[in-house]
Design a protein around this motif. Structure first.
Motif, PDB file in Angstrom:
ATOM      1  N   THR A 245       0.807  -1.227   0.000  1.00 29.20           N
ATOM      2  CA  THR A 245       0.000   0.000   0.000  1.00 29.20           C
ATOM      3  C   THR A 245       0.842   1.280   0.000  1.00 29.20           C
ATOM      4  O   THR A 245       0.307   2.371   0.186  1.00 29.20           O
ATOM      5  CB  THR A 245      -0.952   0.024   1.214  1.00 29.20           C
ATOM      6  OG1 THR A 245      -0.174   0.142   2.422  1.00 29.20           O
ATOM      7  CG2 THR A 245      -1.803  -1.231   1.273  1.00 29.20           C
ATOM      8  N   GLY A 332       1.498   3.417  -7.756  1.00 31.73           N
ATOM      9  CA  GLY A 332       0.100   3.334  -7.331  1.00 31.73           C
ATOM     10  C   GLY A 332      -0.618   4.662  -7.457  1.00 31.73           C
ATOM     11  O   GLY A 332      -1.769   4.719  -7.908  1.00 31.73           O
ATOM     12  N   LYS A 336      -3.819   5.135  -9.850  1.00 33.42           N
ATOM     13  CA  LYS A 336      -5.079   5.575  -9.257  1.00 33.42           C
ATOM     14  C   LYS A 336      -5.551   6.894  -9.866  1.00 33.42           C
ATOM     15  O   LYS A 336      -6.746   7.066 -10.166  1.00 33.42           O
ATOM     16  CB  LYS A 336      -4.914   5.714  -7.744  1.00 33.42           C
ATOM     17  CG  LYS A 336      -6.207   6.023  -7.001  1.00 33.42           C
ATOM     18  CD  LYS A 336      -5.964   6.113  -5.504  1.00 33.42           C
ATOM     19  CE  LYS A 336      -7.218   6.513  -4.759  1.00 33.42           C
ATOM     20  NZ  LYS A 336      -6.957   6.679  -3.308  1.00 33.42           N
ATOM     21  N   LEU A 357      -0.285   0.041  -4.522  1.00 37.11           N
ATOM     22  CA  LEU A 357      -0.676  -0.874  -5.588  1.00 37.11           C
ATOM     23  C   LEU A 357      -1.716  -1.881  -5.102  1.00 37.11           C
ATOM     24  O   LEU A 357      -1.648  -3.079  -5.373  1.00 37.11           O
ATOM     25  CB  LEU A 357       0.561  -1.574  -6.155  1.00 37.11           C
ATOM     26  CG  LEU A 357       1.384  -0.655  -7.075  1.00 37.11           C
ATOM     27  CD1 LEU A 357       2.731  -1.267  -7.405  1.00 37.11           C
ATOM     28  CD2 LEU A 357       0.613  -0.324  -8.355  1.00 37.11           C
ATOM     29  N   ILE A 359      -5.679  -1.391  -5.449  1.00 34.96           N
ATOM     30  CA  ILE A 359      -6.672  -0.454  -5.963  1.00 34.96           C
ATOM     31  C   ILE A 359      -7.961  -1.187  -6.307  1.00 34.96           C
ATOM     32  O   ILE A 359      -7.935  -2.255  -6.936  1.00 34.96           O
ATOM     33  CB  ILE A 359      -6.126   0.276  -7.206  1.00 34.96           C
ATOM     34  CG1 ILE A 359      -4.939   1.172  -6.800  1.00 34.96           C
ATOM     35  CG2 ILE A 359      -7.209   1.118  -7.890  1.00 34.96           C
ATOM     36  CD1 ILE A 359      -4.243   1.834  -7.956  1.00 34.96           C
TER      37      ILE A 359
END
Length: 461
Positions: A245, A332, A336, A357, A359
């Protein structure tokens, strides 16, 4: 005549039987499901974030083996470490000595969570959870564990007791004493704690099912509430941990959160060897292992094996040297933001959420009459069909492997290997845009496949 085992020859001779063998001897519903949705591919090899089929076509992996392949497939550093540990011919698993590798890996892991002191190594995420449940109940002397609606913590009996999805639990009762509370609901948590029998709350900082994040400030407030009632906070970082994350652990996105127990697995061995770890505070471990008579009161036959420990050490080394966590955060954020920009363009696209990463892409009821009628037809047959209708052309047309985030959910979850970069983001967003265009134009593979899924859903009722 040679009697040596030749793996290459066996695969060359029998590899084409893979789906037949699985249907005959393993879970017969898996090949049936793969045939139905057109996922019955034959992948010959994998490297990094890609697979290749026998014709040399590449496939982008946005699934990472449900998060196991954090560094992608066959990372050379991890691979070399496994060759080295096998060549070392260590006196592994004697059970009555102390090998160096488990201690070295524990030391490295704990450096990323300095408020924790000790580690138990098992063989999987569900074992890490089982360990945390046992330790919490023993350390507090209380029987009940709280969990969150829609949580997923594993499928063995103990972890199933804290599983928030009824479909997994049905038919396997009785389970451990437990109670579900809504993610983020402090009042519900306080009500249960006042009953005086709660050992712990186990929580995924970002839930795997649906990619739902705990509200800002919730974990810290929950931790304070739990400690006030002499209960523990267990962070399940099996999927969210090890950089997924954009922080080493997902609980670290919130200041002041220091779980009493943390569960780690999946990406810890680079996808090579089953491994799980439960990190905890010193007093908890000392209470469980309170005397020499209790030295084996909780143990695992293959726990701390040399291959798993060597792989774990190599993974942590790669993460540090290649700045994997920072890369996951940057990539990420790019992915996003590119996907979020599409929400205003596509009425079927309801939300994009997550961190790093990990999502979630959620679909929802469209505004226009034409699309609304099609959406209603799908929902009447089975909720979650539209998300599956997007996943299939991503694979069939664009050779990108993704997954629906849970049963009956209109959410696609992206958890690619943490080594992906801008080229992979471009490839995914371009493919996803094309599939969305197709869906909103009302034709092509998306809706053709939708009719197939509706027939299958109706037939299974």
């Amino acid at each position: 005549m040679s009697t040596e085992f030749d793996l290459g020859a066996l695969l060359a001779e029998r590899g084409a039987e893979r789906y037949e063998l699985h249907g005959r001897y393993l879970n017969h519903q898996l090949p049936r499901m793969l045939h139905t949705i057109g996922f019955d591919k034959v992948y010959e090899r994998g490297e990094g974030a890609y697979f290749w089929d026998a014709d040399g076509n590449d496939y982008l992996d946005m699934l990472a083996g449900f998060g196991v392949m954090g560094l992608g497939r066959h990372h050379p550093v991890v691979r070399k470490a496994l060759h080295d540990v096998l060549d070392a011919s260590l006196a592994d698993l004697t059970r009555f000595d102390c090998q160096p590798l488990p201690g070295l890996l524990a030391e490295k892991l704990l450096a990323h969570s300095p408020h924790l002191d000790r580690v138990f190594f098992g063989n999987s995420g569900t074992e890490a959870v089982e360990t945390a449940l046992k330790f919490a109940r023993y350390a507090t002397g209380k029987p009940r564990v709280l969990y969150c609606d829609h949580a997923f913590h594993g499928l063995t009996t103990g972890s199933l007791s804290v599983n928030g999805e009824g479909g997994f639990r049905d038919g396997f009762a009785p389970l451990l004493p437990d109670t579900a509370v809504p993610l983020g609901d402090l009042d519900a948590l306080a009500r249960e704690l006042r009953k005086g029998d709660v050992a712990a709350l186990i929580v995924e900082p970002i839930q795997g099912k649906g990619v739902h994040e705990a509200p800002p400030g919730h974990l810290r407030a929950a931790q304070e509430l739990l400690h006030r009632h002499r209960a523990l906070l267990i962070a399940d970082e099996v999927q969210t941990g090890l950089g997924r994350t954009g922080d080493f652990y997902a609980y670290q996105h919130e200041d002041g959160v220091e779980p009493d127990l943390v569960c780690v697995a999946k990406a810890l061995s680079g996808g090579y060897v089953p491994v799980g770890a439960t990190l905890g505070k010193d007093w908890i471990f000392k209470k469980v292992y309170s005397s020499m008579d209790r030295v084996l009161v909780h143990s695992a036959s293959f726990g701390s094996n040399a291959q798993a420990m060597a792989a774990g050490l190599a993974v942590l080394s790669v993460m540090e040297n290649e700045q994997i966590v920072a890369g996951a955060r940057l990539t990420g954020d790019l992915l996003k933001s590119r996907l979020t920009a599409l929400i205003d363009k596509y009425e079927l696209l309801a939300d994009v959420r997550g961190r790093g990463l990990m999502i979630g892409i959620e679909f929802g009821k469209p505004r226009s009459l034409k699309l609304r009628s099609r959406w209603a037809m799908l929902q009447a047959a089975r909720k979650g069909l539209f998300a599956q209708m997007v996943v299939v052309p991503l694979l069939q047309r664009h050779r990108i492997l993704t997954q629906v985030s849970g049963d009956h959910l209109e959410v696609i979850k992206l958890i690619p290997p943490l080594v992906v970069g801008e080229p992979e983001v471009d490839r995914f967003v371009d493919a996803f845009t094309e599939v969305m265009d197709d869906a909103h134009n009302g034709g092509g593979l998306v809706w053709d496949f939708g009719r197939t899924l509706i027939k299958q859903a109706v037939a299974n009722r």
